[in-house]
Design a protein around this motif. Structure first.
Motif, mmCIF file in Angstrom:
data_model
loop_
_atom_site.group_PDB
_atom_site.id
_atom_site.type_symbol
_atom_site.label_atom_id
_atom_site.label_comp_id
_atom_site.label_asym_id
_atom_site.label_seq_id
_atom_site.Cartn_x
_atom_site.Cartn_y
_atom_site.Cartn_z
ATOM 1 N N PHE A 393 -2.569 -6.772 -2.347
ATOM 2 C CA PHE A 393 -1.372 -7.594 -2.483
ATOM 3 C C PHE A 393 -1.111 -7.999 -3.938
ATOM 4 O O PHE A 393 -0.222 -8.803 -4.205
ATOM 5 C CB PHE A 393 -1.507 -8.856 -1.622
ATOM 6 C CG PHE A 393 -1.882 -8.556 -0.191
ATOM 7 C CD1 PHE A 393 -0.918 -8.145 0.705
ATOM 8 C CD2 PHE A 393 -3.196 -8.666 0.231
ATOM 9 C CE1 PHE A 393 -1.257 -7.863 2.028
ATOM 10 C CE2 PHE A 393 -3.540 -8.389 1.543
ATOM 11 C CZ PHE A 393 -2.574 -7.982 2.443
ATOM 12 N N ALA A 394 -1.891 -7.459 -4.882
ATOM 13 C CA ALA A 394 -1.732 -7.804 -6.294
ATOM 14 C C ALA A 394 -0.597 -7.001 -6.929
ATOM 15 O O ALA A 394 -0.159 -5.969 -6.387
ATOM 16 C CB ALA A 394 -3.040 -7.559 -7.042
ATOM 17 N N PRO A 395 -0.113 -7.424 -8.088
ATOM 18 C CA PRO A 395 0.938 -6.672 -8.783
ATOM 19 C C PRO A 395 0.489 -5.250 -9.105
ATOM 20 O O PRO A 395 -0.650 -5.022 -9.525
ATOM 21 C CB PRO A 395 1.160 -7.484 -10.069
ATOM 22 C CG PRO A 395 0.710 -8.866 -9.729
ATOM 23 C CD PRO A 395 -0.434 -8.706 -8.764
ATOM 24 N N GLY A 396 1.379 -4.298 -8.904
ATOM 25 C CA GLY A 396 1.068 -2.897 -9.153
ATOM 26 C C GLY A 396 0.570 -2.146 -7.947
ATOM 27 O O GLY A 396 0.391 -0.921 -8.004
ATOM 28 N N SER A 397 0.359 -2.824 -6.835
ATOM 29 C CA SER A 397 -0.121 -2.157 -5.633
ATOM 30 C C SER A 397 1.014 -1.380 -4.973
ATOM 31 O O SER A 397 2.118 -1.910 -4.799
ATOM 32 C CB SER A 397 -0.682 -3.192 -4.646
ATOM 33 O OG SER A 397 -0.996 -2.573 -3.422
ATOM 34 N N PRO A 398 0.766 -0.125 -4.575
ATOM 35 C CA PRO A 398 1.820 0.660 -3.911
ATOM 36 C C PRO A 398 1.900 0.378 -2.418
ATOM 37 O O PRO A 398 2.627 1.083 -1.696
ATOM 38 C CB PRO A 398 1.371 2.109 -4.171
ATOM 39 C CG PRO A 398 -0.124 2.015 -4.207
ATOM 40 C CD PRO A 398 -0.448 0.676 -4.817
ATOM 41 N N PHE A 399 1.167 -0.619 -1.928
ATOM 42 C CA PHE A 399 1.099 -0.908 -0.495
ATOM 43 C C PHE A 399 2.493 -1.174 0.071
ATOM 44 O O PHE A 399 3.218 -2.062 -0.383
ATOM 45 C CB PHE A 399 0.195 -2.125 -0.271
ATOM 46 C CG PHE A 399 -0.003 -2.487 1.173
ATOM 47 C CD1 PHE A 399 -0.529 -1.569 2.075
ATOM 48 C CD2 PHE A 399 0.340 -3.747 1.639
ATOM 49 C CE1 PHE A 399 -0.721 -1.901 3.397
ATOM 50 C CE2 PHE A 399 0.147 -4.095 2.971
ATOM 51 C CZ PHE A 399 -0.384 -3.166 3.852
ATOM 52 N N ASP A 400 2.879 -0.385 1.076
ATOM 53 C CA ASP A 400 4.195 -0.517 1.682
ATOM 54 C C ASP A 400 4.131 0.073 3.088
ATOM 55 O O ASP A 400 4.101 1.294 3.267
ATOM 56 C CB ASP A 400 5.243 0.208 0.845
ATOM 57 C CG ASP A 400 6.662 -0.040 1.361
ATOM 58 O OD1 ASP A 400 6.812 -0.802 2.340
ATOM 59 O OD2 ASP A 400 7.606 0.525 0.785
ATOM 60 N N SER A 451 -7.293 -2.445 -11.050
ATOM 61 C CA SER A 451 -8.423 -3.078 -11.733
ATOM 62 C C SER A 451 -9.236 -3.929 -10.767
ATOM 63 O O SER A 451 -10.479 -3.890 -10.762
ATOM 64 C CB SER A 451 -7.931 -3.925 -12.905
ATOM 65 O OG SER A 451 -7.237 -3.142 -13.853
ATOM 66 N N LEU A 452 -8.554 -4.711 -9.927
ATOM 67 C CA LEU A 452 -9.257 -5.518 -8.922
ATOM 68 C C LEU A 452 -9.992 -4.630 -7.921
ATOM 69 O O LEU A 452 -11.107 -4.948 -7.490
ATOM 70 C CB LEU A 452 -8.267 -6.421 -8.188
ATOM 71 C CG LEU A 452 -7.753 -7.644 -8.943
ATOM 72 C CD1 LEU A 452 -6.688 -8.357 -8.121
ATOM 73 C CD2 LEU A 452 -8.906 -8.594 -9.260
ATOM 74 N N LEU A 453 -9.346 -3.520 -7.563
ATOM 75 C CA LEU A 453 -9.971 -2.612 -6.601
ATOM 76 C C LEU A 453 -11.310 -2.096 -7.111
ATOM 77 O O LEU A 453 -12.334 -2.193 -6.425
ATOM 78 C CB LEU A 453 -9.020 -1.452 -6.303
ATOM 79 C CG LEU A 453 -9.584 -0.351 -5.400
ATOM 80 C CD1 LEU A 453 -9.741 -0.862 -3.978
ATOM 81 C CD2 LEU A 453 -8.685 0.881 -5.415
ATOM 82 N N PHE A 454 -11.316 -1.539 -8.322
ATOM 83 C CA PHE A 454 -12.549 -0.947 -8.832
ATOM 84 C C PHE A 454 -13.557 -2.011 -9.266
ATOM 85 O O PHE A 454 -14.763 -1.763 -9.240
ATOM 86 C CB PHE A 454 -12.236 0.018 -9.975
ATOM 87 C CG PHE A 454 -11.770 1.349 -9.489
ATOM 88 C CD1 PHE A 454 -12.676 2.323 -9.116
ATOM 89 C CD2 PHE A 454 -10.419 1.634 -9.375
ATOM 90 C CE1 PHE A 454 -12.250 3.556 -8.649
ATOM 91 C CE2 PHE A 454 -9.973 2.856 -8.912
ATOM 92 C CZ PHE A 454 -10.897 3.824 -8.541
#
Length: 567
Positions: A393-400, A451-454
Motif C-alpha cells: 500500500f506504499a507509494p509506487g506500488s502497482p497493486f490494483d 524498497s520496503l519489500l526487499f
C-alpha cells in the motif's frame, strides 16, 4: 606412577581439527553444495537459452522436480532407513554426480549441433534430448535428496553424539556453507559462461562433478572410518539379531540327542525326512506397486504420529511464499526498475542476513533453549515481513485489484504472445538485459514500495534461517534412528508440496498488479506456519515457554516414541 600427558601445541590442535570427522563432513558438504549450486543455476540458463528465451522448459523442469520429490520423498527416506549408511551415501553420491555429468555431455552436444538436430525427424530428436536432460536431471535431484537426508539429517547427528550443543554448531556451520556456496558458485559458473560459452560451461560443470565425486567418496570413507557408530544402525541391528536366531542350531531338548551323540558322524544314521517348502513366490509388478504404496502410506502415517508433527508442518508452510530471491521476486523487481547490479547487491545482503541468522541460532539456543529459539525466530521473521505488507500500500506500488489477474494468460493464449512478466524473467535468466538493466516498460513513480519489500525480505532471513535450523534439530533429536530417513523424506515432500502451490499461485496471477495480493497471501501462510509452531511449543512447555530462565524438557507425546536426546 603415571606421567602427566603433555599439553598439545597449537599446531597439533589445528591438525586434529583438520583431520576430525566434523571438518571432513564440512569439506565434503562444501564440495557437494558447490556442484549443486552451479548446476541448479546453470541448468535454468541452459534451458531458457535452448528454448528461445522462454520459461517453458524451466517451468516443466521445476514441476517435474517438485512432483517427483513430493511423490517419492517417503520412499527415498524408507530406502535410506533400510540400508547401511555407507552404502546409501556412496550410491547416492555416484548416482547424483554421474547423472549431472551425463546431462552436461548431452547439453554440450545440443549446443554444438542444435541446428543439425532440428533438421532430424522434424526436430523430434532435439525434443527427445530435452526430455532426456530433464529426466536425468530429475534422477540427479532424487539422488541429491537421498544424499541430503543421509548426511545432513543422519551422519551429522551420529558424529555429534549426545552433545546437543555440538549438533547445533554443526547444523549452523552446514547452513553457513550453504549460504556462501549459494553466492559464490553461481558467480563462478556465470563468469565462465559470460566470457566463454554455454558449451564451455557445460564442460566445466561435468568436469567438476567428476572431480568432486572422487573427492567426496574419499571424504565419506574417512568419516566412516573415524566414526565407528556409523556402522551400527538401529533398525538393521534388530533384523540381524532376528536372522541369527533363526539360523541357530536346534537345542538339545528339541533334537533329543546328547552332545556326544550329536557330534558323531551321521553316515549310518537314517536320513531325516526333509520338509520341503514351496519356493517363495516371485513378486509381480502389481505386488511391487502395492508395496510402494504401503511404504508411502506408512511414511506419511509415521510423520503424522511424530511429536514434532506441527513443528515440521510449520516449516513446510514457510515454502508457500513469493518473498524470496527466486526468479519470481527477481522478475518483479525488474518490472519495478531495479537493475542487475542492485539485485546482485540485494542477493548478497540476503546471504549475509542468512549467515547472521545461523550465528544467532547458536547463541539464542544456548541461552533460551531450542524450542524457545524457534518461537523467538518465528516472531522475528513475522515482524520483519510486515514491512512487505506495508509495501503493498506504499507509494509506487502497482497493486490494483481492478486489473484482471488473468490478463497475461489471455494475451498468451489469445494473441500468441509471451506475457510481459515471462519475457522480463526470461531476459534476466538468459542474460538479455540492456546496458542499464532497466525494464522497457514505464518505471514506477516512487521506489518506496519496492524498497520496503526487499527490506522486509532481507531482514526476515535472520529469523527464517534460525527457525529452519530449530525445526531441523528438533527433527534430528526427537525422531528415533530407525525412522530418521523416512520422516525427513516426508518433510522434504511437504516442503516441495507447498513450494509447488506457490508456483501455481503465481501462474494464476502473473501480472505485477496482482503481486501485492500474492505478498499478502504469502505472509498469511507464514503466520499460519508460526501459529502451528506456537501450538507445538506451548503444548511442549506450557507457560514455561515465556520464561527463558527455566530449562526445557524433552518432547514427548503418547503417539510417538520417546526421543533419543533431550531438547
Amino acid at each position: 606412577m603415571e606421567t602427566p600427558r603433555a599439553k598439545k601445541t597449537c599446531c597439533e590442535h589445528v591438525q586434529d581439527f583438520f583431520t576430525s570427522s566434523k571438518f571432513l563432513i564440512y569439506l565434503g558438504h562444501a564440495l557437494s553444495t558447490w556442484g549443486d549450486r552451479m548446476w541448479n543455476f546453470a541448468v535454468a540458463v541452459f534451458l531458457v537459452e535452448l528454448y528461445s528465451n522462454s520459461l517453458l522448459l524451466t517451468a516443466v523442469y521445476g514441476l517435474v522436480l517438485a512432483g517427483s520429490v513430493l511423490l517419492l520423498g517417503a520412499i527415498i527416506g524408507d530406502w535410506v532407513d533400510r540400508n547401511p549408511r555407507l552404502k546409501v551415501a556412496q550410491t547416492s553420491l555416484i548416482a547424483q554426480n554421474a547423472c549431472v555429468m551425463v546431462c552436461g555431455i548431452i547439453l554440450m552436444v545440443v549446443f554444438r549441433f542444435k541446428e543439425q538436430l532440428m533438421e532430424v525427424y522434424n526436430g523430434w530428436l532435439l525434443t527427445a534430448c530435452y526430455v532426456l536432460v530433464i529426466s536425468i536431471a530429475n534422477m540427479a535431484n532424487l539422488a541429491s535428496t537421498a544424499m541430503s537426508i543421509t548426511i545432513q539429517r543422519d551422519w551429522v547427528v551420529v558424529v555429534a553424539g549426545q552433545d546437543s550443543s555440538k549438533l547445533a554448531d554443526m547444523n549452523a556451520t552446514v547452513r553457513i556453507i550453504d549460504q556462501l556456496t549459494n553466492i559464490l558458485a553461481p558467480m563462478l559458473v556465470g563468469q565462465i559462461m559470460a566470457f566463454g560459452s554455454h558449451f564451455i560451461g557445460c564442460g566445466f560443470i561435468s568436469g567438476w562433478n567428476l572431480f568432486s565425486m572422487f573427492m567426496e567418496y574419499m571424504l565419506l570413507w574417512k568419516v566412516y572410518q573415524k566414526t565407528p557408530a556409523l556402522a551400527v544402525k538401529a533398525g538393521q541391528k534388530e533384523r540381524r539379531e532376528h536372522e541369527l536366531k533363526e539360523l541357530r542350531p536346534l537345542k538339545e531338548s528339541e533334537t533329543g540327542q546328547s552332545p556326544e551323540e550329536s557330534s558323531q558322524p551321521l553316515m549310518n544314521a537314517p536320513v531325516p525326512a526333509v520338509k520341503t517348502e514351496a519356493p517363495p513366490k516371485e513378486h509381480g509388478c502389481c505386488d511391487q506397486v502395492l508395496e510402494t504404496l504401503r511404504t508411502f502410506k506408512a511414511g506419511w502415517e509415521a510423520y503424522y504420529n511424530q511429536s514434532i508433527f506441527f513443528a515440521g508442518m510449520s516449516l513446510a508452510f514457510l515454502y508457500m511464499t513469493v518473498l524470496g530471491f527466486d526468479c519470481i521476486t527477481t522478475g518483479y523487481a525488474y518490472t519495478q526498475g531495479l537493475n542487475g547490479s542492485i539485485l546482485s547487491l540485494l542477493m548478497g545482503a540476503s546471504a549475509v542476513s542468512g549467515i547472521c541468522g545461523t550465528v544467532a541460532f547458536t547463541r539464542v539456543r544456548k541461552k533460551c533453549g531450542l524450542i524457545r529459539t524457534g518461537f523467538i525466530s518465528g516472531m522475528a521473521q513475522l515482524s520483519c515481513l510486515m514491512l512487505c505488507v506495508f509495501s503493498v500500500f506504499a507509494p509506487g506500488s502497482p497493486f490494483d485489484l481492478s486489473v484482471s489477474p488473468f490478463r497475461d494468460i489471455y494475451h498468451l493464449v489469445g494473441e500468441k504472445t509471451v506475457p510481459e512478466a515471462e519475457r522480463v524473467i526470461g531476459d534476466l535468466i538468459g542474460g538479455n538485459v540492456t546496458a542499464t538493466g532497466a525494464p522497457t516498460e514505464e518505471l514506477p513513480s516512487s521506489y518506496v514500495s519496492v524498497s520496503l519489500l526487499f527490506a522486509g525480505v532481507i531482514a526476515a532471513r535472520v529469523g527464517l534461517w534460525s527457525f529452519d535450523l530449530t525445526v531441523t534439530q528438533l527433527i534430528q533429536e526427537n525422531v528415533i534412528e530407525s525412522e530418521r530417513g523416512v520422516i525427513n523424506g516426508v518433510q522434504n515432500s511437504m516442503n516441495y508440496l507447498l513450494d509447488l502451490l506457490h508456483f501455481i499461485m503465481v501462474i494464476l496471477a502473473p501480472n505485477q498488479e496482482a503481486f501485492g495480493l500474492l505478498v499478502i497471501i504469502s505472509v498469511s501462510f507464514v503466520a499460519a506456519g508460526h501459529a502451528m509452531y506456537f501450538y507445538f511449543a506451548f503444548k511442549s512447555l506450557g507457560y514455561r515457554l515465556f520464561l527463558c530462565c527455566l530449562p526445557e524438557q524433552k518432547v514427548e507425546t503418547d503417539e510417538s516414541p520417546s526421543p533419543t536426546n533431550v531438547v
